[in-house]
Design a protein around this motif. Structure first.
Motif, PDB file in Angstrom:
ATOM      1  N   ARG A  52       8.475  -0.130  -8.472  1.00 50.59           N
ATOM      2  CA  ARG A  52       7.881  -0.125  -9.165  1.00 50.59           C
ATOM      3  C   ARG A  52       7.267  -1.303 -10.339  1.00 50.59           C
ATOM      4  O   ARG A  52       8.144  -0.151 -11.216  1.00 50.59           O
ATOM      5  CB  ARG A  52       6.801   0.848  -8.407  1.00 50.59           C
ATOM      6  CG  ARG A  52       4.811   1.003  -9.003  1.00 50.59           C
ATOM      7  CD  ARG A  52       4.654   2.218  -8.900  1.00 50.59           C
ATOM      8  NE  ARG A  52       2.958   2.372  -9.040  1.00 50.59           N
ATOM      9  CZ  ARG A  52       2.878   2.170 -10.194  1.00 50.59           C
ATOM     10  NH1 ARG A  52       3.483   2.064 -11.367  1.00 50.59           N
ATOM     11  NH2 ARG A  52       1.307   2.142 -10.373  1.00 50.59           N
ATOM     12  N   ALA A 109       0.486  -2.396 -10.339  1.00 52.72           N
ATOM     13  CA  ALA A 109      -0.099  -2.298  -9.613  1.00 52.72           C
ATOM     14  C   ALA A 109      -0.978  -2.591  -9.588  1.00 52.72           C
ATOM     15  O   ALA A 109      -1.806  -3.326 -10.581  1.00 52.72           O
ATOM     16  CB  ALA A 109      -1.059  -0.186  -9.808  1.00 52.72           C
ATOM     17  N   ALA A 129       1.031  -0.672   0.212  1.00 54.91           N
ATOM     18  CA  ALA A 129      -0.279  -0.104   0.449  1.00 54.91           C
ATOM     19  C   ALA A 129       0.424   1.191   0.027  1.00 54.91           C
ATOM     20  O   ALA A 129       2.284   1.250   1.043  1.00 54.91           O
ATOM     21  CB  ALA A 129      -0.572  -0.035   0.985  1.00 54.91           C
ATOM     22  N   THR A 130       0.708   2.344  -0.899  1.00 50.95           N
ATOM     23  CA  THR A 130       1.038   3.208  -1.221  1.00 50.95           C
ATOM     24  C   THR A 130       1.526   4.612   0.272  1.00 50.95           C
ATOM     25  O   THR A 130       2.497   5.169   0.904  1.00 50.95           O
ATOM     26  CB  THR A 130       1.354   4.165  -2.345  1.00 50.95           C
ATOM     27  OG1 THR A 130      -0.297   4.460  -2.110  1.00 50.95           O
ATOM     28  CG2 THR A 130       0.719   3.097  -3.712  1.00 50.95           C
ATOM     29  N   ALA A 131       0.096   3.816   1.129  1.00 50.09           N
ATOM     30  CA  ALA A 131       0.501   4.722   2.511  1.00 50.09           C
ATOM     31  C   ALA A 131       1.036   4.162   3.271  1.00 50.09           C
ATOM     32  O   ALA A 131       1.210   4.680   4.535  1.00 50.09           O
ATOM     33  CB  ALA A 131      -1.337   5.220   2.360  1.00 50.09           C
ATOM     34  N   GLY A 177      -7.768   0.370  -5.634  1.00 51.74           N
ATOM     35  CA  GLY A 177      -6.532   0.984  -4.600  1.00 51.74           C
ATOM     36  C   GLY A 177      -5.371   1.614  -5.214  1.00 51.74           C
ATOM     37  O   GLY A 177      -4.897   1.482  -5.361  1.00 51.74           O
ATOM     38  N   SER A 178      -5.155   1.864  -3.715  1.00 56.83           N
ATOM     39  CA  SER A 178      -3.123   2.207  -4.338  1.00 56.83           C
ATOM     40  C   SER A 178      -2.272   1.798  -3.849  1.00 56.83           C
ATOM     41  O   SER A 178      -1.753   1.531  -2.877  1.00 56.83           O
ATOM     42  CB  SER A 178      -3.425   4.313  -3.083  1.00 56.83           C
ATOM     43  OG  SER A 178      -3.705   4.777  -3.542  1.00 56.83           O
ATOM     44  N   VAL A 179      -1.947   0.547  -4.456  1.00 55.46           N
ATOM     45  CA  VAL A 179      -1.400  -0.833  -4.075  1.00 55.46           C
ATOM     46  C   VAL A 179      -0.252  -0.545  -5.389  1.00 55.46           C
ATOM     47  O   VAL A 179      -1.594  -1.133  -6.224  1.00 55.46           O
ATOM     48  CB  VAL A 179      -2.046  -1.827  -3.674  1.00 55.46           C
ATOM     49  CG1 VAL A 179      -1.119  -3.231  -2.871  1.00 55.46           C
ATOM     50  CG2 VAL A 179      -2.760  -1.571  -2.101  1.00 55.46           C
ATOM     51  N   ASP A 180       1.320  -0.827  -5.002  1.00 61.02           N
ATOM     52  CA  ASP A 180       1.821  -0.669  -6.202  1.00 61.02           C
ATOM     53  C   ASP A 180       2.214  -2.239  -5.786  1.00 61.02           C
ATOM     54  O   ASP A 180       2.559  -2.561  -4.586  1.00 61.02           O
ATOM     55  CB  ASP A 180       3.149  -0.228  -6.235  1.00 61.02           C
ATOM     56  CG  ASP A 180       2.637   1.468  -6.706  1.00 61.02           C
ATOM     57  OD1 ASP A 180       1.526   1.311  -6.566  1.00 61.02           O
ATOM     58  OD2 ASP A 180       3.671   2.525  -6.893  1.00 61.02           O
ATOM     59  N   THR A 231      -5.462  -3.204  -7.967  1.00 62.38           N
ATOM     60  CA  THR A 231      -7.309  -2.817  -8.954  1.00 62.38           C
ATOM     61  C   THR A 231      -7.824  -3.484  -8.178  1.00 62.38           C
ATOM     62  O   THR A 231      -7.866  -4.845  -8.059  1.00 62.38           O
ATOM     63  CB  THR A 231      -7.159  -2.864 -10.293  1.00 62.38           C
ATOM     64  OG1 THR A 231      -6.718  -2.285 -11.321  1.00 62.38           O
ATOM     65  CG2 THR A 231      -9.113  -2.461 -10.769  1.00 62.38           C
ATOM     66  N   TYR A 285       5.818   1.003   2.637  1.00 65.93           N
ATOM     67  CA  TYR A 285       5.874   0.995   1.384  1.00 65.93           C
ATOM     68  C   TYR A 285       7.686   1.793   1.250  1.00 65.93           C
ATOM     69  O   TYR A 285       8.457   1.910   0.309  1.00 65.93           O
ATOM     70  CB  TYR A 285       5.593   1.987   0.598  1.00 65.93           C
ATOM     71  CG  TYR A 285       5.332   2.362  -0.804  1.00 65.93           C
ATOM     72  CD1 TYR A 285       4.658   1.759  -1.370  1.00 65.93           C
ATOM     73  CD2 TYR A 285       5.594   3.591  -1.584  1.00 65.93           C
ATOM     74  CE1 TYR A 285       4.834   1.628  -3.114  1.00 65.93           C
ATOM     75  CE2 TYR A 285       5.930   3.251  -2.443  1.00 65.93           C
ATOM     76  CZ  TYR A 285       5.459   2.558  -3.502  1.00 65.93           C
ATOM     77  OH  TYR A 285       5.664   3.076  -5.043  1.00 65.93           O
TER      78      TYR A 285
END
Length: 166
Positions: A141, A144, A125-127, A148-151, A146, A131
């Protein structure tokens, strides 16, 4: 003492109830079922660290055959990885009170040591504070998930020396 899967479930919940995850006991129970299922796959590996009698953290992953890619990926496997077996790191979790002492790095190094796959992949999770840690450790990276904000991050693994017969 708890059974090993219950210990892992409890540690998972302690870590993933935090932001940005916000998971609950039902999520942790699903995780316990998932890791138990993954433990029966070829190439499964699990490493733990203890803090006295308590499980302080764990990391686990599964070796995946060439052509496997995360089913939740927003795009296909990058061309340069398409024919490559990989080691997918499903979880790295360290209890909040034990962070900053090198346990996460130790767990990940131990988990990846001696793997036959040429690359490791994980989703982050980018947050999440983890990370930035992965990026500092050299993970790059490559995609990603889908939604959400997950790389998806990748790390080349050291080549294993070839042993010559006789």
């Amino acid at each position: 003492m708890l059974d090993p899967w219950a210990e892992i479930e409890s540690t998972y919940l302690s870590v993933y109830r935090e932001r940005p995850y916000g998971e609950d006991a039902a999520d942790a129970a699903r995780f316990r079922e998932t890791v138990a299922r993954h433990s029966r796959l070829p190439g499964f590996a699990l490493k733990t660290v203890r803090a006295g009698e308590e499980l302080g953290g764990f990391a686990y992953g599964v070796g995946r055959e060439a052509g496997w890619w995360h089913p939740g990926a927003a795009s296909p496997v990058p061309r340069w990885l398409a024919g490559t077996p990989l080691f997918y790191v499903y979880e790295l979790a360290v209890l909040p009170g034990l962070r900053g002492r090198g346990h996460g790095g130790e767990l990940l190094r131990d988990l990846l040591a001696g793997r036959r796959e040429p690359v490791a992949v994980l989703a982050a999770a980018t947050a999440a504070p983890a990370y930035a840690m992965y990026r500092r450790w050299g993970w790059e990276r490559v995609g990603a998930l889908t939604p959400g904000s997950v790389d998806l991050l990748v790390l080349p693994l050291p080549a294993r020396p070839r042993v010559r017969p006789g």
